[in-house]
Design an enzyme around this catalytic site. Structure first.
Site, PDB file in Angstrom:
ATOM      1  N   ASP A 191      -3.122  -3.567  41.927  1.00  0.00           N
ATOM      2  CA  ASP A 191      -3.572  -4.937  42.208  1.00  0.00           C
ATOM      3  C   ASP A 191      -2.680  -5.953  41.491  1.00  0.00           C
ATOM      4  O   ASP A 191      -1.800  -5.596  40.719  1.00  0.00           O
ATOM      5  CB  ASP A 191      -5.040  -5.112  41.795  1.00  0.00           C
ATOM      6  N   HIS A 509      -1.426   3.869  45.782  1.00  0.00           N
ATOM      7  CA  HIS A 509      -2.252   2.656  45.931  1.00  0.00           C
ATOM      8  C   HIS A 509      -1.551   1.560  45.135  1.00  0.00           C
ATOM      9  O   HIS A 509      -1.860   1.309  43.970  1.00  0.00           O
ATOM     10  CB  HIS A 509      -3.660   2.926  45.398  1.00  0.00           C
ATOM     11  N   ASP A 555      -2.769  11.740  48.589  1.00  0.00           N
ATOM     12  CA  ASP A 555      -1.638  10.805  48.634  1.00  0.00           C
ATOM     13  C   ASP A 555      -1.779   9.847  49.805  1.00  0.00           C
ATOM     14  O   ASP A 555      -1.004   9.877  50.758  1.00  0.00           O
ATOM     15  CB  ASP A 555      -0.315  11.591  48.713  1.00  0.00           C
ATOM     16  N   GLU A 564      -3.619   5.563  42.455  1.00  0.00           N
ATOM     17  CA  GLU A 564      -3.149   4.241  42.044  1.00  0.00           C
ATOM     18  C   GLU A 564      -2.093   4.409  40.954  1.00  0.00           C
ATOM     19  O   GLU A 564      -1.865   5.513  40.442  1.00  0.00           O
ATOM     20  CB  GLU A 564      -4.325   3.381  41.532  1.00  0.00           C
TER      21      GLU A 564
HETATM   22  O1  9MR Z   1      -7.896   2.782  34.327  1.00  0.00           O
HETATM   23  C1  9MR Z   1      -9.214   2.344  34.620  1.00  0.00           C
HETATM   24  C2  9MR Z   1     -10.140   3.532  34.609  1.00  0.00           C
HETATM   25  O2  9MR Z   1     -10.204   4.092  33.323  1.00  0.00           O
HETATM   26  C3  9MR Z   1     -11.531   3.123  35.092  1.00  0.00           C
HETATM   27  O3  9MR Z   1     -12.325   4.275  35.226  1.00  0.00           O
HETATM   28  C4  9MR Z   1     -11.410   2.402  36.426  1.00  0.00           C
HETATM   29  C5  9MR Z   1     -12.750   1.935  36.969  1.00  0.00           C
HETATM   30  O4  9MR Z   1     -13.299   0.973  36.144  1.00  0.00           O
HETATM   31  O5  9MR Z   1     -10.554   1.286  36.311  1.00  0.00           O
HETATM   32  C6  9MR Z   1      -9.241   1.618  35.954  1.00  0.00           C
HETATM   33  O6  9MR Z   1      -8.494   0.458  35.838  1.00  0.00           O
HETATM   34  C7  9MR Z   1      -8.204  -0.277  37.016  1.00  0.00           C
HETATM   35  C8  9MR Z   1      -8.486  -1.733  36.705  1.00  0.00           C
HETATM   36  O7  9MR Z   1      -9.851  -1.919  36.480  1.00  0.00           O
HETATM   37  C9  9MR Z   1      -7.986  -2.660  37.781  1.00  0.00           C
HETATM   38  N1  9MR Z   1      -6.610  -2.414  38.101  1.00  0.00           N
HETATM   39  C10 9MR Z   1      -6.363  -1.041  38.486  1.00  0.00           C
HETATM   40  C11 9MR Z   1      -6.720  -0.106  37.354  1.00  0.00           C
HETATM   41  C12 9MR Z   1      -6.324   1.318  37.666  1.00  0.00           C
HETATM   42  O8  9MR Z   1      -7.117   1.896  38.636  1.00  0.00           O
END
Ligand code: 9MR
Length: 584
Positions: A191, A509, A555, A564
């Site tokens: 994002d 992602h 994937d 991601e």
């Molecule tokens: O890395 C984060 C992971 O530990 C959490 O379980 C998850 C859900 O809350 O969020 C991950 O972080 C994301 C962030 O909130 C927004 N940008 C993408 C991050 C990677 O997925």
């Protein structure tokens, strides 16, 4: 070396016969050879894992000079959750650089099955992938045009010079709707938002590696706009994000906004096409402390480079102390996204309701910078009871690393080392009976959102640190095994870093990689990896190939829970792979 032979299943001659167990729990139709697709150094173990053997299988290994060699050990490994039978094959000491050809042939009745691949041995097999892992941070810079990215060049997006103060962050001097400027910094992940907790953690982890491998990082160049200055490129890259981080502190009270975000995630469009307003939202205790810690570390590390960054050290020192004081005055200011209104916000939370570890890291970093006894007392009051690998949600390890690098505060050095060594001992104890001959990947809890970074890379990094602190090399073997896992010797057969290996993620992602005109994703990105919780399954209408812990990976672009990319994950990749590349 493989120490445990579960069955006498290897023959002394080549081609030799692998006998698959007659009671295989699963019929396995095709042979799969899992190996490190990037390569191995001459001294590294050369272990491959073979899946899907039929009763007679012939394995041949041919050296670069055409000689046939025999494996030195084979053992059977059965997956604890799928029951899949595999063979863990030690090819022995293949030290001469070059390509070793591996071929496996089985026949069962009229069915013939052949699989072949190469295992590369090179002096510095991880040089290119390590550099790419750091250069990725250049490619994900926001607020500037990318002009040194070759095919990945793009015009400036998200200038962030018109950012609104969200009602949750409003003060008398900065009422809701106040416009502030908060440019630059890296995009967090797939994002386009910028989150203080994760940004500070990522810089902190890379600076910890920098501190332990200073000569290596000082010599490392990544072809970024700042490469011509006198500052090491790694520090220049950190500065690109630190400059943004400084703008996230409220100048009036020293508190730090939790994140800079759009109300909702953008679509899969390029930065220049994004139209949603951007906000700074509530200040939080965790963001303020992570900010304090990383500003303190950066002030210390940038001190020799003030010619390139005049005023930064002074500014960062003051900012760090103010943020710490704000956190002391607001210890319960945890980020609570569900309370945000006008507008509501649905982007990443980095929510964490325990700031003890953040206090520990920040106090430790501030003590090293200022030498004020106050911060030493503060650190002593928040000591961790055991070591856990660093993650955005538990930064205690970054505090431990401070004392292990400082070395002068004898009692803290001793307790942190004892805890770290206890962790390492337990991490490696089952390797010789493991599925893929590695410390990572043997328990269901090894897998989850971001596991390849938080559990695989960070574990390996800690093992390397243990060696360095003790002046030994015993743990290196295990760290390298995690590199083997990451680069293909695993249940899915993926090399989980984009652009490397012969089977790597093509559809991470990652908005820019998906929306730009280039077919290949940015190189050097580590994906989150297998995640049996599959939190994206319903929203993305996804069909995972498996729900078993180490196979729960997909994937496809929609899979944010397994595919991601993120700065904290790449930070662990940088720290781990650069360290490996630095080893003599
Ligand atoms: O890395 C984060 C992971 O530990 C959490 O379980 C998850 C859900 O809350 O969020 C991950 O972080 C994301 C962030 O909130 C927004 N940008 C993408 C991050 C990677 O997925």
């Amino acid at each position: 070396m493989l120490y445990r032979f579960q069955k006498p299943i290897w023959s002394a001659i080549l081609p030799f016969v692998l006998l698959a167990s007659a009671c295989a729990a699963h019929a396995q139709s095709s042979i799969e050879i899992r190996r490190n697709q990037v390569g191995c150094s001459p001294a590294q173990e050369k272990v491959i894992v073979v899946e899907g053997m039929t009763p007679q299988g012939k394995l041949q290994v041919t050296t670069p000079s055409g000689k046939k060699v025999k494996p030195t050990a084979i053992r059977q490994a059965v997956s604890p959750w799928t029951g899949k039978q595999r063979y863990v094959v030690d090819l022995g000491q293949l030290t001469a650089p070059g390509r070793y050809h591996i071929s496996i042939h089985t026949s069962s009745g009229s069915r013939q099955n052949r699989q072949q691949c190469d295992l590369v041995v090179a002096e510095r097999p991880y040089q290119a992938i390590a550099k790419a892992s750091l250069r990725l941070f250049y490619l994900i810079r926001s607020g500037v045009a990318i002009e040194l990215g070759g095919d990945y060049n793009r015009p400036v997006g998200h200038p962030d010079t018109h950012v609104l103060v969200h009602p949750s962050a409003a003060t008398e001097r900065r009422p809701a709707g106040t416009v502030i400027s908060s440019p630059y910094g890296w995009y967090d992940a797939g994002d386009y938002n910028k989150y203080v907790v994760n940004s500070a953690f990522s810089i902190g982890l890379m600076l910890a590696a920098y501190e332990q491998q200073r000569d290596y990082f000082t010599a490392l160049t990544t072809d970024i706009p700042e490469s011509g200055n006198q500052t090491p490129d790694l520090l220049d890259e950190m500065m690109f994000n630190l400059r943004w981080l400084l703008t996230m502190q409220d100048p009036d009270d020293g508190g730090v906004y939790h994140k800079l975000t759009t109300p909702n995630f953008e679509g899969f469009i390029m930065p220049t096409a994004c139209r949603q307003p951007r906000y700074v939202v509530a200040k939080s205790v965790t963001a303020s402390l992570d900010f304090a810690a990383v500003m303190a570390d950066a002030a210390r590390h940038l001190a020799p480079y003030q010619h390139d960054y005049p005023d930064f050290c002074q500014q960062a020192t003051a900012a760090a102390e103010r943020a710490y004081q704000w956190a002391k005055a607001n210890p319960d200011a945890f980020y609570r996204q569900e309370l945000l209104r006008d507008p509501a916000v649905s982007t990443g939370t980095y929510g964490d309701r325990n700031a003890r570890d953040e206090f520990f890291w920040a106090a430790s970093a501030l003590y090293r910078l200022t030498r004020k006894p106050y911060y030493l007392d503060e650190a002593r009051q928040t000591l961790p009871s055991r070591f856990s690998t660093p993650s955005w949600g538990n930064v205690a390890a970054l505090g431990s690393f401070e004392w292990l690098a400082e070395g002068e505060t004898a009692d803290l050095y001793a307790t942190q080392l004892t805890q770290l060594l206890a962790y390492c001992q337990s991490a490696v104890q089952d390797v010789d009976a493991s599925c893929f001959q590695s410390p990572f990947g043997n328990k269901p809890r090894d897998f989850g959102w971001g596991c390849l970074a938080e559990n695989c890379c960070c574990q390996a990094l800690v093992l390397l640190l243990a060696d360095k602190l003790q002046g030994t090399t015993a743990y290196r073997r295990y760290a390298l095994q995690n590199a083997d896992y990451l680069m293909g010797r695993n249940a899915t057969g993926y090399c989980y870093v984009t652009g490397f290996g012969d089977k790597s993620p093509l559809h991470p992602h990652h908005r820019i990689s998906a929306a730009d005109a280039v077919e290949q994703p940015f190189p050097g990105m580590l994906v989150g990896g297998p995640n049996p919780a599959q939190q994206d399954r319903a929203a993305g209408n996804l069909t995972y190939p498996s729900s078993y812990p180490d196979e729960s990976y997909l994937d496809v672009t929609e899979s944010y829970a397994s595919n991601e990319i993120a700065i904290n994950w790449n930070a662990s990749l940088v720290a781990f792979l650069c360290w490996l590349d630095a080893l003599k």
